[in-house]
Design an enzyme around this catalytic site. Sequence first.
Site: not given
Length: 471
Positions: A90, A92, A125-126, A179, A186, A253-254, A263
């Site tokens: 997800g 993140g 930590d995002g 972006r 996805r 997921d990419n 990504d």
Amino acid sequence: MPFDARFRPAIRHAQLGDDFFDVVAAAEFPQHRIRFRNQPWAAALGLGGLTEAEWTDHFGRFRPLLGSFEQPLALRYHGHQFRSFNPQLGDGRGFLFAQLEEEGGRLLDLGTKGTGTTPWSRGADGRLTLKGGVREVLAAQLLEAQGVDTSKPFSLVETGENLVRQDEPSPTRSAVLVRLNHSHVRIGSFQRLAFNRDTAGVQRLMEYCLDNYLPEAAGRDATAFLEAVMRRVARTGAQWMAAGFVHGVLNTDNINITGESFDYGPWRFLPTYDPNFTAAYFDYNGLYAYGRQPQTLLWNLARLAECLLPLSSMDALQGTLEGFAPAFEAAWTEAWLQRLGLRSLGQEADTQLCVLWESFLGESQAPFEQAVFDWQGGLASGVRAAASPSAAHYATPAFAAFKERLEDFRAVDTTRLEHPYFHRAIPAARLLIDELEALWAPIAESDDWSLFEAKLAAIAELGQAMGTSRG
């Protein structure tokens, strides 16, 4: 507000319902320093008049764009990572910040990277390192200039935090990236629904994609949907091959359903033609090597087909996937002719030329981007190529076979070689790993952005010469 008539906000993704995302908030950062602003695309979307303070408010502090989402949405998805299924994915460290409509009605997303933790951060930590943001800006800008269907870096803001990372010297500087994509849906978005046996959700997401992204899928059923996605993904994969680009992390997921490349993590460009060249230091078995990218994309598309089984038949979906090879070949020749600036003579002749070209690149080990640069427009560049640093490579039997076939082809634009970009000995927009490190070093050591800005200027010049970039 300094938005002009081209500013057309949308909230279509929110209409899917909260089973598809989590409402989140952006992190608060100690500072905001704009390091990159995509003014051509901002102007095209009605945001070109934003002052520096207003830009920072929207793309550093993430104050909502009027008429789009009131709060950001962290999208839910699963995915295969190096072919191991992971249901704990997800958004993140990013979210869907806003949606806009381009002139003509095409829906576009503004998504983020480095905006802080979400329910899907898994203890991380995002955040995004500044170097990671710089790398993505450069990769996407160069790919756009080369004619690749890619996400567009919209904004990069340095945020003043010190981050600890294992893969670069720490502490390192932080940033937040925005972006611009056609879609952030996805293959992994469908995998999550299929994993949860939510057939109604798969149907709903597919219909959303058909309504908003895939007008060519006239059948409006699962096979038409899969074919539209397949053709777009095949086209982008073929463009990567002609660009000598290695994405590095082709997890499901990419891969988005509109096909844009996005990504950018451990990407690399080929120094010389090498099917076994890998980008990620952690890709120990070369799963995502340059030469394996087409089969990897097909493998990922097969995972999408599995999600669609409740809505179609295995035979119909398998038959659609069998169209990948011819779609890829057609897109591959188109991509190579575009890069070399040549007119098509038909699929058979085009394929013969491109096979001989890649054979030459492999046998000679001529510098990849230099060779493309030297033979822009075909034989019209013969004098330029004879003076090239790579001229010795063009006096080999492998090149002779290619050159004989090249005699039948003509340049798309005979005036292109008059552009200043081609009045050099070497391609200024090249981005090999040593060049990337060389422009990062002064940023890290003395906050000197001059080499970064010079590289962006060279990339923009390439885009102008090739007619591929906006602005």
